[in-house]
Design a protein around this motif. Structure first.
Motif, PDB file in Angstrom:
ATOM      1  N   ALA A 122       0.826  -1.205   0.000  1.00 34.49           N
ATOM      2  CA  ALA A 122       0.000   0.000   0.000  1.00 34.49           C
ATOM      3  C   ALA A 122       0.858   1.253   0.000  1.00 34.49           C
ATOM      4  N   GLY A 123       0.447   2.221  -0.822  1.00 32.36           N
ATOM      5  CA  GLY A 123       1.069   3.532  -0.850  1.00 32.36           C
ATOM      6  C   GLY A 123       0.006   4.604  -0.755  1.00 32.36           C
ATOM      7  N   LEU A 124       0.409   5.864  -0.849  1.00 34.64           N
ATOM      8  CA  LEU A 124      -0.545   6.956  -0.719  1.00 34.64           C
ATOM      9  C   LEU A 124      -1.564   6.968  -1.846  1.00 34.64           C
ATOM     10  N   ASP A 125      -1.141   6.594  -3.041  1.00 34.23           N
ATOM     11  CA  ASP A 125      -1.997   6.753  -4.214  1.00 34.23           C
ATOM     12  C   ASP A 125      -2.503   5.451  -4.813  1.00 34.23           C
ATOM     13  N   ALA A 126      -1.984   4.308  -4.358  1.00 37.52           N
ATOM     14  CA  ALA A 126      -2.403   3.036  -4.947  1.00 37.52           C
ATOM     15  C   ALA A 126      -2.142   1.905  -3.975  1.00 37.52           C
ATOM     16  N   THR A 127      -2.872   0.817  -4.190  1.00 35.60           N
ATOM     17  CA  THR A 127      -2.730  -0.386  -3.376  1.00 35.60           C
ATOM     18  C   THR A 127      -2.711  -1.604  -4.294  1.00 35.60           C
ATOM     19  N   ILE A 128      -1.842  -2.530  -3.986  1.00 39.29           N
ATOM     20  CA  ILE A 128      -1.751  -3.791  -4.725  1.00 39.29           C
ATOM     21  C   ILE A 128      -2.077  -4.928  -3.767  1.00 39.29           C
ATOM     22  N   VAL A 129      -3.061  -5.737  -4.129  1.00 37.79           N
ATOM     23  CA  VAL A 129      -3.414  -6.919  -3.337  1.00 37.79           C
ATOM     24  C   VAL A 129      -3.088  -8.151  -4.168  1.00 37.79           C
ATOM     25  N   VAL A 130      -2.147  -8.945  -3.671  1.00 41.19           N
ATOM     26  CA  VAL A 130      -1.702 -10.144  -4.387  1.00 41.19           C
ATOM     27  C   VAL A 130      -2.479 -11.343  -3.873  1.00 41.19           C
ATOM     28  N   ASP A 131      -3.091 -12.075  -4.808  1.00 40.09           N
ATOM     29  CA  ASP A 131      -3.872 -13.255  -4.441  1.00 40.09           C
ATOM     30  C   ASP A 131      -3.001 -14.266  -3.702  1.00 40.09           C
ATOM     31  N   GLY A 132      -3.635 -15.073  -2.878  1.00 41.22           N
ATOM     32  CA  GLY A 132      -2.923 -16.172  -2.249  1.00 41.22           C
ATOM     33  C   GLY A 132      -2.889 -17.396  -3.149  1.00 41.22           C
ATOM     34  N   PRO A 133      -1.821 -18.167  -3.124  1.00 44.10           N
ATOM     35  CA  PRO A 133      -0.588 -17.907  -2.402  1.00 44.10           C
ATOM     36  C   PRO A 133       0.245 -16.830  -3.121  1.00 44.10           C
ATOM     37  N   PHE A 134       0.611 -15.769  -2.404  1.00 48.49           N
ATOM     38  CA  PHE A 134       1.258 -14.624  -3.038  1.00 48.49           C
ATOM     39  C   PHE A 134       2.622 -14.962  -3.615  1.00 48.49           C
ATOM     40  N   TYR A 135       3.251 -16.018  -3.137  1.00 46.65           N
ATOM     41  CA  TYR A 135       4.622 -16.337  -3.551  1.00 46.65           C
ATOM     42  C   TYR A 135       4.670 -17.246  -4.777  1.00 46.65           C
ATOM     43  N   GLN A 136       3.513 -17.688  -5.266  1.00 47.84           N
ATOM     44  CA  GLN A 136       3.439 -18.575  -6.423  1.00 47.84           C
ATOM     45  C   GLN A 136       2.881 -17.824  -7.635  1.00 47.84           C
ATOM     46  N   TYR A 144      -4.571  -4.130  -8.812  1.00 50.77           N
ATOM     47  CA  TYR A 144      -3.969  -2.815  -8.588  1.00 50.77           C
ATOM     48  C   TYR A 144      -5.091  -1.789  -8.573  1.00 50.77           C
ATOM     49  N   THR A 145      -5.233  -1.056  -7.476  1.00 44.92           N
ATOM     50  CA  THR A 145      -6.315  -0.091  -7.325  1.00 44.92           C
ATOM     51  C   THR A 145      -5.746   1.266  -6.936  1.00 44.92           C
ATOM     52  N   THR A 146      -6.164   2.318  -7.644  1.00 45.26           N
ATOM     53  CA  THR A 146      -5.701   3.658  -7.305  1.00 45.26           C
ATOM     54  C   THR A 146      -6.672   4.320  -6.331  1.00 45.26           C
ATOM     55  N   ARG A 147      -6.198   5.367  -5.657  1.00 48.33           N
ATOM     56  CA  ARG A 147      -7.050   6.102  -4.723  1.00 48.33           C
ATOM     57  C   ARG A 147      -8.206   6.764  -5.454  1.00 48.33           C
ATOM     58  N   ALA A 148      -8.007   7.034  -6.752  1.00 49.75           N
ATOM     59  CA  ALA A 148      -9.069   7.650  -7.547  1.00 49.75           C
ATOM     60  C   ALA A 148     -10.130   6.637  -7.969  1.00 49.75           C
ATOM     61  N   GLY A 149      -9.872   5.344  -7.708  1.00 52.81           N
ATOM     62  CA  GLY A 149     -10.881   4.326  -8.004  1.00 52.81           C
ATOM     63  C   GLY A 149     -10.616   3.475  -9.218  1.00 52.81           C
ATOM     64  N   ALA A 150      -9.526   3.739  -9.946  1.00 54.05           N
ATOM     65  CA  ALA A 150      -9.189   2.889 -11.099  1.00 54.05           C
ATOM     66  C   ALA A 150      -8.752   1.515 -10.593  1.00 54.05           C
ATOM     67  N   ARG A 151      -9.163   0.493 -11.322  1.00 54.44           N
ATOM     68  CA  ARG A 151      -8.856  -0.872 -10.899  1.00 54.44           C
ATOM     69  C   ARG A 151      -8.343  -1.667 -12.091  1.00 54.44           C
ATOM     70  N   LEU A 152      -7.141  -2.222 -11.953  1.00 53.62           N
ATOM     71  CA  LEU A 152      -6.537  -3.020 -13.008  1.00 53.62           C
ATOM     72  C   LEU A 152      -6.227  -4.411 -12.458  1.00 53.62           C
ATOM     73  N   ARG A 153      -6.440  -5.400 -13.284  1.00 53.04           N
ATOM     74  CA  ARG A 153      -6.279  -6.788 -12.858  1.00 53.04           C
ATOM     75  C   ARG A 153      -5.177  -7.471 -13.659  1.00 53.04           C
ATOM     76  N   TYR A 154      -4.270  -8.142 -12.950  1.00 52.05           N
ATOM     77  CA  TYR A 154      -3.243  -8.973 -13.580  1.00 52.05           C
ATOM     78  C   TYR A 154      -3.563 -10.429 -13.293  1.00 52.05           C
ATOM     79  N   ASP A 155      -3.565 -11.236 -14.335  1.00 48.48           N
ATOM     80  CA  ASP A 155      -3.817 -12.668 -14.168  1.00 48.48           C
ATOM     81  C   ASP A 155      -2.813 -13.470 -14.974  1.00 48.48           C
ATOM     82  N   GLU A 156      -2.355 -14.532 -14.389  1.00 46.68           N
ATOM     83  CA  GLU A 156      -1.549 -15.529 -15.094  1.00 46.68           C
ATOM     84  C   GLU A 156      -1.975 -16.889 -14.561  1.00 46.68           C
TER      85      GLU A 156
END
Length: 335
Positions: free
Chosen positions: A249-263, A269-281
């Motif tokens: 978490a930072g002032l302007d954005a937050t990243i939440v990594v799915d579990g298990p986060f190490y795999q 990725y969500t910004t304080r302004a409400g933008a939401r981007l999704r990374y999937d593999e």
């Protein structure tokens, strides 16, 4: 940010092929060799064990053409380019030095040792020998973490929340104090490493522990303040399942990594302004991710390099320095 950056991870199959010697025949060795065989052109050339029978069985299982009944014979094999140390934690130092003394490059399972002094000794010996040496912290070599690296370069990370808890039965070697049992070396390596990676050097550490049913340490709760002022709240356990997620978490954005986060897997990725981007593999466990670090190691060695900028030995030594402090606060003895 209209879209997420693209992973810069190179194709593992295009890395120069090395002849790997596998020192140890346990769970880690099996997962690592499976990943190499499935996803790279690296050659699992030789296996070393404490007995010839064990070496023969594992070599047959993983398709290695050579089986050595002692670790000394493995590191002396002139056809082996690099040794992967996959023995229990408290033998990493001894076996890494064995390989380095034989002039072999070495990839050492995490953590690289069980104390800062052991980790520093490994680094010093490798530097003197001029061989490549790295801790096998495979998580940072995943494509997902390259994307995270690019995102976090533009973020001022102020907080890291991460947990890693798994239930093990009492007959598992993780409960054996003679094999460095407990969560600190197995489980805590992951949340501690990503917290240090994101926040930098620690200024203050506070740790509390709770015992497992057999009396060894079973859980750890850790807070860590960085020299930059960021704060990490971490938890690890061998007596219960937890979500195993991570948040940056930072002032302007937050990243939440799915579990298990190490795999391998996804994050949001969500910004304080409400933008939401999704990374999937594609989600997978160790067999679907361990090969990225091996390919990176092969490229470094082919280029004549002796370390990796993704996981430099200084970071591995820093991790053990933090672990030493946690052990001192909680009262966890070395094996």
């Amino acid at each position: 940010m209209p879209s997420l950056p693209v992973a810069r991870t190179l194709d593992p199959r295009e890395a120069p092929a090395l002849r790997w010697g596998i020192l140890g025949t346990g769970w880690n060795a099996e997962k690592f060799t499976t990943a190499l065989r499935r996803h790279t052109t690296q050659q699992v050339y030789a296996v070393g064990s404490r007995t010839q029978a064990s070496a023969d069985r594992f070599a047959a299982a993983v398709g290695a053409p050579v089986a050595h009944g002692t670790y000394e014979a493995l590191v002396a094999d002139p056809h082996v380019d690099i040794i992967y140390v996959a023995t229990p934690h408290n033998f990493h130092h001894e076996h890494a030095l064995l390989a380095i003394a034989a002039g072999k490059h070495v990839l050492i399972e995490k953590p690289i040792a069980v104390s800062e002094s052991e980790a520093q000794d490994i680094a010093n010996r490798a530097a003197a020998a001029g061989v490549f040496c790295m801790e096998a912290f495979w998580t940072l070599f995943l494509p997902k973490y390259d994307v995270l690296t690019q995102l976090m370069a533009d973020m001022a990370i102020d907080a890291v929340l991460a947990d890693m808890g798994e239930y093990f039965t009492l007959d598992h070697r993780i409960f054996d104090p003679a094999l460095a049992g407990g969560p600190i070396f197995d489980m805590a390596t992951y949340p501690l490493s990503i917290a240090l990676w994101a926040l930098g050097d620690p200024a203050q550490i506070s740790a509390n522990g709770a015992p497992a049913p057999n009396g060894i340490n079973g859980q750890l709760a850790i807070t860590m303040e960085s020299t930059r002022g960021g704060l990490a709240a971490l938890h690890t356990s061998i007596v219960g399942e937890t979500p195993t997620t991570a948040t940056f978490a930072g002032l302007d954005a937050t990243i939440v990594v799915d579990g298990p986060f190490y795999q391998p897997g996804g994050f949001t990725y969500t910004t304080r302004a409400g933008a939401r981007l999704r990374y999937d593999e594609e989600r997978s466990a160790h067999e679907g991710g361990l090969h990225f670090q091996a390919a990176a190691v092969a490229r470094h060695i082919a280029a004549g390099e002796t370390s990796s900028p993704v996981r430099p030995l200084a970071d591995s030594i820093r991790l053990l320095r933090v672990m030493d402090e946690i052990r001192a606060q909680v009262g966890i003895p070395l094996p």
